[in-house]
Motif scaffolding. Sequence first.
Motif, PDB file in Angstrom:
ATOM      1  N   GLY A  18       0.775  -1.230   0.000  1.00 23.66           N
ATOM      2  CA  GLY A  18       0.000   0.000   0.000  1.00 23.66           C
ATOM      3  C   GLY A  18       0.811   1.287   0.000  1.00 23.66           C
ATOM      4  N   ILE A  19       0.412   2.202   0.862  1.00 20.32           N
ATOM      5  CA  ILE A  19       1.020   3.535   0.904  1.00 20.32           C
ATOM      6  C   ILE A  19       2.508   3.440   1.240  1.00 20.32           C
ATOM      7  N   GLY A  20       2.849   2.597   2.211  1.00 23.10           N
ATOM      8  CA  GLY A  20       4.254   2.471   2.610  1.00 23.10           C
ATOM      9  C   GLY A  20       5.123   1.983   1.465  1.00 23.10           C
ATOM     10  N   LEU A  21       4.613   1.008   0.724  1.00 19.46           N
ATOM     11  CA  LEU A  21       5.368   0.496  -0.426  1.00 19.46           C
ATOM     12  C   LEU A  21       5.534   1.603  -1.468  1.00 19.46           C
ATOM     13  N   GLY A  22       4.475   2.369  -1.684  1.00 23.31           N
ATOM     14  CA  GLY A  22       4.550   3.482  -2.640  1.00 23.31           C
ATOM     15  C   GLY A  22       5.584   4.516  -2.206  1.00 23.31           C
ATOM     16  N   ILE A  23       5.617   4.809  -0.910  1.00 20.11           N
ATOM     17  CA  ILE A  23       6.601   5.779  -0.390  1.00 20.11           C
ATOM     18  C   ILE A  23       8.012   5.216  -0.568  1.00 20.11           C
ATOM     19  N   ALA A  24       8.181   3.936  -0.242  1.00 20.97           N
ATOM     20  CA  ALA A  24       9.509   3.303  -0.347  1.00 20.97           C
ATOM     21  C   ALA A  24      10.010   3.354  -1.792  1.00 20.97           C
ATOM     22  N   VAL A  25       9.140   3.020  -2.730  1.00 17.67           N
ATOM     23  CA  VAL A  25       9.533   3.041  -4.151  1.00 17.67           C
ATOM     24  C   VAL A  25       9.861   4.478  -4.571  1.00 17.67           C
ATOM     25  N   GLY A  26       9.077   5.435  -4.088  1.00 23.90           N
ATOM     26  CA  GLY A  26       9.333   6.847  -4.420  1.00 23.90           C
ATOM     27  C   GLY A  26      10.729   7.274  -3.992  1.00 23.90           C
ATOM     28  N   PHE A  27      11.115   6.940  -2.751  1.00 18.31           N
ATOM     29  CA  PHE A  27      12.458   7.294  -2.273  1.00 18.31           C
ATOM     30  C   PHE A  27      13.536   6.525  -3.048  1.00 18.31           C
ATOM     31  N   ALA A  28      13.301   5.225  -3.260  1.00 19.60           N
ATOM     32  CA  ALA A  28      14.314   4.408  -3.931  1.00 19.60           C
ATOM     33  C   ALA A  28      14.559   4.914  -5.353  1.00 19.60           C
ATOM     34  N   ARG A  29      13.494   5.374  -6.012  1.00 20.41           N
ATOM     35  CA  ARG A  29      13.663   5.899  -7.387  1.00 20.41           C
ATOM     36  C   ARG A  29      14.453   7.197  -7.405  1.00 20.41           C
ATOM     37  N   GLN A  30      14.531   7.863  -6.235  1.00 20.23           N
ATOM     38  CA  GLN A  30      15.357   9.076  -6.125  1.00 20.23           C
ATOM     39  C   GLN A  30      16.801   8.723  -5.770  1.00 20.23           C
ATOM     40  N   GLY A  31      17.094   7.419  -5.680  1.00 20.35           N
ATOM     41  CA  GLY A  31      18.468   6.986  -5.373  1.00 20.35           C
ATOM     42  C   GLY A  31      18.744   6.864  -3.894  1.00 20.35           C
ATOM     43  N   ALA A  32      17.694   6.884  -3.064  1.00 21.96           N
ATOM     44  CA  ALA A  32      17.899   6.705  -1.620  1.00 21.96           C
ATOM     45  C   ALA A  32      18.096   5.226  -1.308  1.00 21.96           C
ATOM     46  N   LYS A  33      18.743   4.964  -0.146  1.00 21.17           N
ATOM     47  CA  LYS A  33      18.860   3.592   0.365  1.00 21.17           C
ATOM     48  C   LYS A  33      17.652   3.398   1.263  1.00 21.17           C
ATOM     49  N   VAL A  34      16.827   2.416   0.958  1.00 17.07           N
ATOM     50  CA  VAL A  34      15.537   2.310   1.639  1.00 17.07           C
ATOM     51  C   VAL A  34      15.381   0.968   2.351  1.00 17.07           C
ATOM     52  N   ALA A  35      15.000   1.032   3.626  1.00 15.23           N
ATOM     53  CA  ALA A  35      14.630  -0.167   4.380  1.00 15.23           C
ATOM     54  C   ALA A  35      13.118  -0.168   4.536  1.00 15.23           C
ATOM     55  N   ILE A  36      12.505  -1.338   4.291  1.00 15.11           N
ATOM     56  CA  ILE A  36      11.066  -1.468   4.509  1.00 15.11           C
ATOM     57  C   ILE A  36      10.844  -2.486   5.629  1.00 15.11           C
ATOM     58  N   SER A  37       9.780  -2.265   6.398  1.00 15.70           N
ATOM     59  CA  SER A  37       9.500  -3.218   7.472  1.00 15.70           C
ATOM     60  C   SER A  37       8.027  -3.587   7.507  1.00 15.70           C
ATOM     61  N   GLY A  38       7.778  -4.734   8.133  1.00 23.57           N
ATOM     62  CA  GLY A  38       6.424  -5.236   8.364  1.00 23.57           C
ATOM     63  C   GLY A  38       6.570  -6.379   9.350  1.00 23.57           C
ATOM     64  N   ARG A  39       5.439  -6.930   9.807  1.00 27.25           N
ATOM     65  CA  ARG A  39       5.550  -8.010  10.797  1.00 27.25           C
ATOM     66  C   ARG A  39       5.895  -9.345  10.178  1.00 27.25           C
ATOM     67  N   GLN A  40       5.506  -9.556   8.907  1.00 33.98           N
ATOM     68  CA  GLN A  40       5.667 -10.885   8.292  1.00 33.98           C
ATOM     69  C   GLN A  40       6.996 -10.995   7.557  1.00 33.98           C
TER      70      GLN A  40
END
Length: 257
Positions: A18-40
Amino acid sequence: MLTSLHGKSVLVTGGTSGIGLGIAVGFARQGAKVAISGRQRDKVEAVASRLRDQGLAVIGLAADVGDRTQVLRMIEEVAQAQGGLDVLCANAGVFPSAALAEMSETDWDKVLGTNAKGTFLCVQAALPYLRRAEYGRVILTSSITGPVTGFPGWAHYGASKAAQLGFMRTAAIELARDGITINALLPGNIATEGLQGMGEDYQASMAASIPLKRLGTVEDIASAALFFASREAGYVTGQSLIIDGGQILPESLQALA
Ligand code: NAP
Protein backbone atom coordinates in the motif's frame (compact mmCIF):
# COMPACT_ATOMS: atom_id res chain seq x y z
CA MET A 1 13.54 21.09 -8.72
CA LEU A 2 14.14 19.70 -5.22
CA THR A 3 17.64 18.86 -3.97
CA SER A 4 18.51 15.23 -4.56
CA LEU A 5 17.71 12.58 -1.94
CA HIS A 6 20.35 10.37 -3.54
CA GLY A 7 22.23 8.29 -0.97
CA LYS A 8 19.97 9.23 1.96
CA SER A 9 19.13 6.45 4.39
CA VAL A 10 15.37 5.97 4.71
CA LEU A 11 13.21 3.62 6.79
CA VAL A 12 9.55 3.10 5.86
CA THR A 13 7.63 1.10 8.46
CA GLY A 14 4.73 -0.82 6.93
CA GLY A 15 6.64 -0.58 3.66
CA THR A 16 5.58 -3.99 2.35
CA SER A 17 2.26 -2.90 0.88
CA GLY A 18 0.00 0.00 0.00
CA ILE A 19 1.02 3.53 0.90
CA GLY A 20 4.25 2.47 2.61
CA LEU A 21 5.37 0.50 -0.43
CA GLY A 22 4.55 3.48 -2.64
CA ILE A 23 6.60 5.78 -0.39
CA ALA A 24 9.51 3.30 -0.35
CA VAL A 25 9.53 3.04 -4.15
CA GLY A 26 9.33 6.85 -4.42
CA PHE A 27 12.46 7.29 -2.27
CA ALA A 28 14.31 4.41 -3.93
CA ARG A 29 13.66 5.90 -7.39
CA GLN A 30 15.36 9.08 -6.12
CA GLY A 31 18.47 6.99 -5.37
CA ALA A 32 17.90 6.71 -1.62
CA LYS A 33 18.86 3.59 0.36
CA VAL A 34 15.54 2.31 1.64
CA ALA A 35 14.63 -0.17 4.38
CA ILE A 36 11.07 -1.47 4.51
CA SER A 37 9.50 -3.22 7.47
CA GLY A 38 6.42 -5.24 8.36
CA ARG A 39 5.55 -8.01 10.80
CA GLN A 40 5.67 -10.88 8.29
CA ARG A 41 9.27 -11.89 7.61
CA ASP A 42 8.48 -13.82 4.39
CA LYS A 43 6.56 -10.90 2.95
CA VAL A 44 9.23 -8.37 3.93
CA GLU A 45 11.95 -10.41 2.25
CA ALA A 46 9.88 -11.18 -0.86
CA VAL A 47 8.92 -7.52 -1.42
CA ALA A 48 12.48 -6.24 -0.82
CA SER A 49 13.87 -8.85 -3.19
CA ARG A 50 11.31 -7.91 -5.89
CA LEU A 51 12.32 -4.23 -5.58
CA ARG A 52 16.04 -5.09 -5.75
CA ASP A 53 15.29 -7.01 -8.99
CA GLN A 54 13.99 -3.69 -10.34
CA GLY A 55 17.36 -2.10 -9.56
CA LEU A 56 16.24 -0.33 -6.38
CA ALA A 57 18.40 -0.26 -3.21
CA VAL A 58 15.95 -1.81 -0.76
CA ILE A 59 16.39 -4.07 2.26
CA GLY A 60 13.64 -5.69 4.31
CA LEU A 61 13.37 -6.09 8.09
CA ALA A 62 10.71 -7.86 10.13
CA ALA A 63 9.51 -5.98 13.23
CA ASP A 64 6.27 -5.17 15.02
CA VAL A 65 6.17 -1.39 15.59
CA GLY A 66 4.21 -1.93 18.80
CA ASP A 67 7.06 -3.87 20.42
CA ARG A 68 9.90 -1.75 21.84
CA THR A 69 12.55 -4.50 21.67
CA GLN A 70 11.78 -5.26 18.03
CA VAL A 71 11.72 -1.55 17.14
CA LEU A 72 15.12 -0.88 18.75
CA ARG A 73 16.61 -3.84 16.89
CA MET A 74 15.05 -2.73 13.58
CA ILE A 75 16.41 0.82 13.84
CA GLU A 76 19.88 -0.42 14.76
CA GLU A 77 19.91 -2.86 11.84
CA VAL A 78 18.83 -0.15 9.40
CA ALA A 79 21.49 2.27 10.66
CA GLN A 80 24.17 -0.38 10.39
CA ALA A 81 23.15 -1.60 6.94
CA GLN A 82 22.64 1.89 5.45
CA GLY A 83 25.28 3.89 7.33
CA GLY A 84 22.90 5.87 9.58
CA LEU A 85 19.33 7.09 9.28
CA ASP A 86 18.22 10.35 7.63
CA VAL A 87 14.49 9.85 7.12
CA LEU A 88 11.98 7.89 9.20
CA CYS A 89 8.58 7.32 7.63
CA ALA A 90 6.40 6.04 10.48
CA ASN A 91 3.68 4.63 8.27
CA ALA A 92 2.71 1.21 9.65
CA GLY A 93 -0.95 1.15 10.59
CA VAL A 94 -4.03 -1.02 10.92
CA PHE A 95 -7.67 -0.11 10.35
CA PRO A 96 -10.03 -2.90 11.44
CA SER A 97 -13.65 -1.83 11.75
CA ALA A 98 -15.67 -2.17 14.98
CA ALA A 99 -18.92 -0.43 15.90
CA LEU A 100 -18.52 1.57 19.09
CA ALA A 101 -21.24 -0.39 20.92
CA GLU A 102 -19.39 -3.66 20.28
CA MET A 103 -15.79 -2.42 20.44
CA SER A 104 -13.70 -4.47 22.88
CA GLU A 105 -10.78 -3.26 24.92
CA THR A 106 -8.62 -5.60 22.82
CA ASP A 107 -9.85 -3.91 19.60
CA TRP A 108 -8.95 -0.51 21.07
CA ASP A 109 -5.52 -1.59 22.35
CA LYS A 110 -4.60 -3.26 19.06
CA VAL A 111 -5.32 -0.15 16.97
CA LEU A 112 -3.83 2.37 19.42
CA GLY A 113 -0.90 0.02 20.13
CA THR A 114 0.13 -0.06 16.46
CA ASN A 115 -0.89 3.35 15.16
CA ALA A 116 -0.18 5.62 18.15
CA LYS A 117 2.27 3.73 20.38
CA GLY A 118 4.07 2.39 17.29
CA THR A 119 4.66 5.96 16.13
CA PHE A 120 6.08 6.96 19.53
CA LEU A 121 8.36 3.90 19.75
CA CYS A 122 9.76 4.30 16.23
CA VAL A 123 10.40 8.04 16.52
CA GLN A 124 12.05 7.70 19.94
CA ALA A 125 14.27 4.81 18.79
CA ALA A 126 15.31 6.69 15.64
CA LEU A 127 16.29 9.88 17.47
CA PRO A 128 19.96 9.10 18.21
CA TYR A 129 20.54 8.42 14.51
CA LEU A 130 18.43 11.31 13.18
CA ARG A 131 20.45 13.69 15.39
CA ARG A 132 23.63 12.61 13.59
CA ALA A 133 22.08 13.06 10.13
CA GLU A 134 22.85 16.16 8.05
CA TYR A 135 19.17 17.02 8.41
CA GLY A 136 16.86 14.50 10.06
CA ARG A 137 13.30 14.06 8.87
CA VAL A 138 10.31 12.27 10.39
CA ILE A 139 7.20 11.76 8.28
CA LEU A 140 4.09 10.28 9.88
CA THR A 141 1.24 8.69 7.96
CA SER A 142 -1.87 9.91 9.74
CA SER A 143 -5.25 10.17 7.96
CA ILE A 144 -8.14 12.54 7.35
CA THR A 145 -10.13 10.09 9.52
CA GLY A 146 -9.83 11.33 13.08
CA PRO A 147 -8.02 14.64 12.63
CA VAL A 148 -10.71 15.99 10.25
CA THR A 149 -13.50 13.49 9.51
CA GLY A 150 -15.23 10.47 11.02
CA PHE A 151 -16.51 7.16 9.68
CA PRO A 152 -18.68 4.56 11.44
CA GLY A 153 -16.58 1.69 12.82
CA TRP A 154 -13.44 3.74 13.18
CA ALA A 155 -13.70 5.47 16.57
CA HIS A 156 -10.50 3.74 17.72
CA TYR A 157 -8.77 4.32 14.39
CA GLY A 158 -9.78 8.00 14.31
CA ALA A 159 -8.49 8.43 17.86
CA SER A 160 -5.16 6.84 16.90
CA LYS A 161 -4.70 9.06 13.84
CA ALA A 162 -5.54 12.22 15.80
CA ALA A 163 -3.14 11.04 18.52
CA GLN A 164 -0.31 11.02 15.98
CA LEU A 165 -0.89 14.74 15.35
CA GLY A 166 -0.94 15.61 19.04
CA PHE A 167 2.30 13.69 19.45
CA MET A 168 3.80 15.45 16.43
CA ARG A 169 3.19 19.00 17.65
CA THR A 170 5.16 18.57 20.85
CA ALA A 171 7.78 16.35 19.18
CA ALA A 172 8.32 19.10 16.57
CA ILE A 173 9.37 21.53 19.30
CA GLU A 174 11.66 19.03 21.03
CA LEU A 175 13.26 17.81 17.77
CA ALA A 176 13.79 21.32 16.43
CA ARG A 177 16.74 21.71 18.80
CA ASP A 178 18.53 19.09 16.72
CA GLY A 179 17.42 20.47 13.37
CA ILE A 180 15.04 17.54 12.85
CA THR A 181 11.61 18.18 11.34
CA ILE A 182 8.48 16.07 11.83
CA ASN A 183 5.39 16.39 9.63
CA ALA A 184 2.33 14.32 8.82
CA LEU A 185 0.66 13.06 5.67
CA LEU A 186 -3.16 12.98 5.89
CA PRO A 187 -4.29 10.73 3.04
CA GLY A 188 -7.91 10.54 2.00
CA ASN A 189 -9.02 7.28 0.42
CA ILE A 190 -6.06 5.74 -1.35
CA ALA A 191 -6.31 2.66 -3.56
CA THR A 192 -4.27 0.10 -1.60
CA GLU A 193 -4.51 -3.60 -0.74
CA GLY A 194 -5.82 -2.53 2.67
CA LEU A 195 -8.61 -0.44 1.14
CA GLN A 196 -9.51 -3.20 -1.35
CA GLY A 197 -10.44 -5.24 1.72
CA MET A 198 -13.25 -2.72 2.38
CA GLY A 199 -15.05 -3.99 -0.76
CA GLU A 200 -16.07 -2.66 -4.19
CA ASP A 201 -19.15 -0.77 -2.94
CA TYR A 202 -17.14 1.16 -0.34
CA GLN A 203 -14.53 2.12 -2.93
CA ALA A 204 -17.11 3.20 -5.53
CA SER A 205 -19.10 5.33 -3.05
CA MET A 206 -15.89 6.92 -1.78
CA ALA A 207 -14.73 7.81 -5.31
CA ALA A 208 -18.14 9.42 -5.99
CA SER A 209 -17.77 11.63 -2.89
CA ILE A 210 -14.41 13.05 -3.98
CA PRO A 211 -14.38 16.27 -6.06
CA LEU A 212 -11.51 14.93 -8.20
CA LYS A 213 -13.70 11.80 -8.74
CA ARG A 214 -11.06 9.17 -8.09
CA LEU A 215 -9.40 7.43 -5.19
CA GLY A 216 -5.85 8.60 -4.53
CA THR A 217 -2.81 6.63 -5.66
CA VAL A 218 0.17 5.66 -3.54
CA GLU A 219 2.24 7.88 -5.85
CA ASP A 220 0.11 10.88 -4.77
CA ILE A 221 1.18 10.21 -1.17
CA ALA A 222 4.80 9.42 -2.03
CA SER A 223 5.19 12.81 -3.75
CA ALA A 224 4.17 14.60 -0.55
CA ALA A 225 6.56 12.44 1.50
CA LEU A 226 9.44 13.31 -0.84
CA PHE A 227 8.69 17.01 -0.35
CA PHE A 228 8.70 16.73 3.47
CA ALA A 229 12.01 14.83 3.26
CA SER A 230 13.68 17.39 1.02
CA ARG A 231 16.23 19.98 2.11
CA GLU A 232 13.83 22.64 0.80
CA ALA A 233 11.17 21.64 3.38
CA GLY A 234 13.61 22.39 6.20
CA TYR A 235 11.53 25.29 7.57
CA VAL A 236 8.32 23.22 7.72
CA THR A 237 7.73 21.31 10.95
CA GLY A 238 4.76 20.16 13.03
CA GLN A 239 2.48 20.48 9.99
CA SER A 240 0.05 18.18 8.27
CA LEU A 241 -0.75 17.96 4.57
CA ILE A 242 -4.14 16.67 3.42
CA ILE A 243 -3.88 14.66 0.20
CA ASP A 244 -7.47 13.68 -0.55
CA GLY A 245 -8.61 14.96 -3.96
CA GLY A 246 -10.73 17.55 -2.14
CA GLN A 247 -12.70 14.89 -0.23
CA ILE A 248 -13.15 16.93 2.95
CA LEU A 249 -14.43 20.04 1.12
CA PRO A 250 -18.06 19.48 0.03
CA GLU A 251 -20.65 20.85 2.49
CA SER A 252 -23.34 18.53 1.12
CA LEU A 253 -24.08 16.06 -1.71
CA GLN A 254 -25.42 19.07 -3.64
CA ALA A 255 -21.95 20.59 -3.64
CA LEU A 256 -20.80 17.63 -5.73
CA ALA A 257 -23.66 17.72 -8.25
P1 NAP B 1 -1.88 -1.76 4.13
O1 NAP B 1 -1.85 -1.90 2.64
O2 NAP B 1 -2.72 -2.67 4.94
O3 NAP B 1 -0.36 -1.81 4.66
C1 NAP B 1 -0.08 -1.74 6.03
C2 NAP B 1 1.40 -1.98 6.25
O4 NAP B 1 1.69 -1.86 7.65
C3 NAP B 1 1.86 -3.37 5.84
O5 NAP B 1 3.19 -3.29 5.37
C4 NAP B 1 1.79 -4.15 7.15
O6 NAP B 1 2.64 -5.28 7.09
C5 NAP B 1 2.29 -3.07 8.11
N1 NAP B 1 1.90 -3.26 9.50
C6 NAP B 1 0.66 -3.36 10.05
N2 NAP B 1 0.74 -3.50 11.37
C7 NAP B 1 2.05 -3.48 11.70
C8 NAP B 1 2.78 -3.58 12.92
N3 NAP B 1 2.17 -3.74 14.09
N4 NAP B 1 4.13 -3.52 12.87
C9 NAP B 1 4.76 -3.35 11.68
N5 NAP B 1 4.15 -3.25 10.51
C10 NAP B 1 2.80 -3.32 10.52
O7 NAP B 1 -2.34 -0.31 4.57
P2 NAP B 1 -2.31 1.11 3.81
O8 NAP B 1 -3.66 1.35 3.28
O9 NAP B 1 -1.15 1.22 2.92
O10 NAP B 1 -2.11 2.07 5.09
C11 NAP B 1 -0.81 2.51 5.47
C12 NAP B 1 -0.95 3.71 6.40
O11 NAP B 1 -1.71 4.72 5.76
C13 NAP B 1 -1.67 3.39 7.71
O12 NAP B 1 -1.07 4.09 8.76
C14 NAP B 1 -3.08 3.90 7.46
O13 NAP B 1 -3.72 4.27 8.65
C15 NAP B 1 -2.79 5.10 6.58
N6 NAP B 1 -3.90 5.53 5.74
C16 NAP B 1 -4.37 4.74 4.73
C17 NAP B 1 -5.40 5.21 3.92
C18 NAP B 1 -5.93 4.43 2.74
O14 NAP B 1 -6.86 4.90 2.09
N7 NAP B 1 -5.38 3.30 2.39
C19 NAP B 1 -5.97 6.46 4.17
C20 NAP B 1 -5.48 7.23 5.23
C21 NAP B 1 -4.44 6.75 6.00
P3 NAP B 1 2.35 -6.62 8.01
O15 NAP B 1 0.89 -6.90 7.92
O16 NAP B 1 3.21 -7.65 7.41
O17 NAP B 1 2.79 -6.25 9.38
